[in-house]
Design an enzyme around this catalytic site. Structure first.
Site, PDB file in Angstrom:
ATOM      1  N   GLY A 202       0.785  -1.228   0.000  1.00 33.87           N
ATOM      2  CA  GLY A 202       0.000   0.000   0.000  1.00 33.87           C
ATOM      3  C   GLY A 202       0.818   1.279   0.000  1.00 33.87           C
TER       4      GLY A 202
ATOM      5  N   GLU B 245       5.123  -6.084   1.797  1.00 32.95           N
ATOM      6  CA  GLU B 245       4.748  -6.681   0.499  1.00 32.95           C
ATOM      7  C   GLU B 245       4.127  -5.657  -0.446  1.00 32.95           C
ATOM      8  OE1 GLU B 245       2.131  -9.968   1.450  1.00 32.95           O
ATOM      9  OE2 GLU B 245       0.527  -8.624   2.082  1.00 32.95           O
TER      10      GLU B 245
ATOM     11  N   GLY C 124       3.236  -3.694  -3.929  1.00 34.10           N
ATOM     12  CA  GLY C 124       3.011  -4.027  -5.329  1.00 34.10           C
ATOM     13  C   GLY C 124       3.220  -2.782  -6.170  1.00 34.10           C
ATOM     14  N   ARG C 125       2.226  -1.893  -6.114  1.00 38.55           N
ATOM     15  CA  ARG C 125       2.210  -0.692  -6.951  1.00 38.55           C
ATOM     16  C   ARG C 125       3.521   0.094  -6.904  1.00 38.55           C
ATOM     17  NH1 ARG C 125      -2.523   2.019  -8.504  1.00 38.55           N
ATOM     18  NH2 ARG C 125      -3.662   0.911  -6.886  1.00 38.55           N
TER      19      ARG C 125
ATOM     20  N   CYS D 119     -16.823   3.669 -27.212  1.00 39.42           N
ATOM     21  CA  CYS D 119     -18.076   4.415 -27.367  1.00 39.42           C
ATOM     22  C   CYS D 119     -18.747   4.588 -26.007  1.00 39.42           C
ATOM     23  CB  CYS D 119     -18.998   3.672 -28.313  1.00 39.42           C
ATOM     24  SG  CYS D 119     -18.171   3.202 -29.833  1.00 39.42           S
TER      25      CYS D 119
ATOM     26  N   TYR E 165      -1.214  -2.227 -11.974  1.00 41.42           N
ATOM     27  CA  TYR E 165      -2.679  -2.080 -12.040  1.00 41.42           C
ATOM     28  C   TYR E 165      -3.072  -1.330 -13.314  1.00 41.42           C
ATOM     29  CZ  TYR E 165      -2.129  -3.306  -7.130  1.00 41.42           C
ATOM     30  OH  TYR E 165      -1.779  -3.929  -5.964  1.00 41.42           O
TER      31      TYR E 165
HETATM   32  C1  LIG Z   1      -2.923  -5.708  -3.103  1.00 40.70           C
HETATM   33  C2  LIG Z   1      -2.206  -6.160  -1.904  1.00 40.70           C
HETATM   34  C3  LIG Z   1      -0.886  -5.773  -1.664  1.00 40.70           C
HETATM   35  C4  LIG Z   1      -0.168  -4.761  -2.543  1.00 40.70           C
HETATM   36  O1  LIG Z   1      -0.767  -3.517  -2.448  1.00 40.70           O
HETATM   37  P1  LIG Z   1      -0.110  -2.258  -3.218  1.00 40.70           P
HETATM   38  O2  LIG Z   1      -1.053  -1.152  -2.956  1.00 40.70           O
HETATM   39  O3  LIG Z   1      -0.015  -2.635  -4.652  1.00 40.70           O
HETATM   40  O4  LIG Z   1       1.244  -2.046  -2.613  1.00 40.70           O
HETATM   41  C5  LIG Z   1      -0.237  -6.299  -0.585  1.00 40.70           C
HETATM   42  N1  LIG Z   1      -0.867  -7.183   0.252  1.00 40.70           N
HETATM   43  C6  LIG Z   1      -2.136  -7.559   0.066  1.00 40.70           C
HETATM   44  C7  LIG Z   1      -2.764  -8.496   0.996  1.00 40.70           C
HETATM   45  C8  LIG Z   1      -2.847  -7.063  -1.016  1.00 40.70           C
HETATM   46  O5  LIG Z   1      -4.128  -7.421  -1.181  1.00 40.70           O
END
Ligand SMILES: *Cc1c(COP(=O)(O)O)cnc(C)c1O
Length: 395
Positions: A230, A266, A268-269, A344, A373
């Site tokens: 996050g 953990e 992601g983004r 459209c 994403y």
């Molecule tokens: C989606 C998710 C992440 C990654 O979140 P980001 O906002 O992409 O960093 C990490 N842990 C869990 C459990 C998630 O669902």
């Protein structure tokens, strides 16, 4: 912000080779290396594969991450094939019996368990197959204003389908019996997204302190706390990045306050967003009701991010001077332009009323922050336009 290798590639692509996703794997590796270096060596870094599960992206991250977080049976198989032998944590709500069985068979490192029912199911399947499941219980911990300050999306701290409320989590502890089918390894939390480093540090400190109190109260030794992902990506300031150095220093403090605890994060983004560009061209320029619209090749069926996050996707205009039509080239100068796609529907908007010096039909547009994403959350086949090309640079 756009790397020279991306710009160079874009100039070689013909109109029909657009739109294209271009991923700079060299830039991705450099970023991941910097993130890794900013964290204390003992803090484990997992990549949440759902942000961008492209095999080349997963592989480029491998030298810098401890493992991968997967959130479905599909991601489990996919990530295992793309980066064989890497540690996997299996999270996400609503895991099916078939998925749990497969995950046990593949020996995933950690199960992030979302409910008591899921824990019972896992225990039963593990027992039947003589497997051991290493579990982190996912907690839905209430957060204060301090922690939630700027959160774009709160997953926890309020009624939520994710994880266990603290009292319910406590009631699950009885399932970790001496027969060894389930091993409680610690606590998992992923409570919000879009947080800056001070807020993320506050969340990590809060989760770690709660986990320590829990183990003290029950005489347990859960040794791991996964504080989730996050980390914020600021789409309004594409050159600004999450302050990993400040977060690393914050996690070092959390580790010092909680000796014996293994911390894991953990994201992601914030790992992959910066490495991807969605590149296209202006097909048409028109005015309606006094406003300018640029119709781009492609659209939100390829890059859905601005729709889901309700923002303007940041972009760079890459002027293209080629023009061989017999009529004057449509152009706008010194006005606001709304960038739309070929769908459209009035929702197919990538950026709204953006001030523009000049923009002409045939100019190219490179949307930034399209490495997470983006393609993988988009409804590719709506209207049956061709899929974009995919290019991976370096790596
Ligand atoms: C989606 C998710 C992440 C990654 O979140 P980001 O906002 O992409 O960093 C990490 N842990 C869990 C459990 C998630 O669902």
């Amino acid at each position: 912000m756009i790397t020279p290798s991306v710009t160079e590639l874009v100039t070689t692509l013909s109109g029909d080779e657009l739109p294209a996703y271009v991923y700079d794997l060299t830039a991705l590796a450099a970023h991941a290396q910097a993130v890794r270096a900013a964290l204390p060596p003992a803090v484990e870094l997992y990549y949440a594969a759902k942000a961008n599960p492209a095999p080349r992206v997963l592989a480029a991250l491998a030298p810098y991450v401890t493992g991968y977080e997967v959130a479905s049976g599909g991601e489990l198989e996919h990530v295992r094939d793309a980066v064989p032998g890497q540690p996997l944590a299996f999270g996400g709500p609503g895991k099916t019996e078939t998925e749990l069985r497969r995950a046990l068979k593949l020996g995933v490192e950690r199960f992030h368990v979302e409910s008591e029912h899921e824990l019972r199911l896992l225990a039963e399947i593990a027992g039947a197959g003589s497997h051991t499941a290493d579990v982190l219980l996912r907690v839905n911990l209430p957060l204060g204003e301090e922690e939630l300050g700027g959160a774009a999306l709160a997953m926890g701290g309020r009624p939520s389908p994710f994880g266990l409320d603290p009292d319910r989590l406590e009631r699950c502890l009885g399932h970790f019996t001496a027969d060894g089918r389930l091993r409680l390894r610690g606590i998992h939390a992923h409570l919000a997204s879009g947080l800056d480093a001070p807020a993320q540090t506050a969340v990590a400190g809060r989760v770690a302190a709660w986990a320590r109190e829990l183990s003290d109260r029950h005489g347990l030794a859960p040794t791991e706390v996964n504080v989730g992902g996050g980390m914020g990506v600021d789409y309004a300031r594409p050159d600004h990045r999450f302050d990993w150095a400040a977060y690393g220093a914050g996690l070092a403090d959390v580790a010092r306050d909680n000796p014996g605890l293994t911390l894991r994060t953990e994201p992601g983004r914030a790992l992959t967003a910066y490495c991807g560009w969605y590149v296209t061209e202006v097909l048409d320029l028109k005015h309606s009701g006094g406003e300018a619209f640029a119709v781009l090749r492609g659209g939100t069926h390829h890059l859905r991010t601005p729709v889901t996050k309700q923002h303007d996707q940041p972009f760079r205009v890459l002027p293209d001077d080629r023009w061989d039509r017999s009529w004057p080239r449509p152009a706008v100068a010194g006005e606001r332009v709304t960038l739309v796609g070929q769908l459209c529907t009035p929702k197919d908007v990538l950026a709204r009323r953006v001030p523009m010096d000049t923009l002409r039909v045939g100019d190219r547009i490179a949307f930034a922050l399209a490495g997470a994403y983006a393609w993988n959350i988009s409804h590719h086949d709506f209207l049956m336009h061709p899929h974009p090309g995919f290019h991976y640079l370096g790596g």
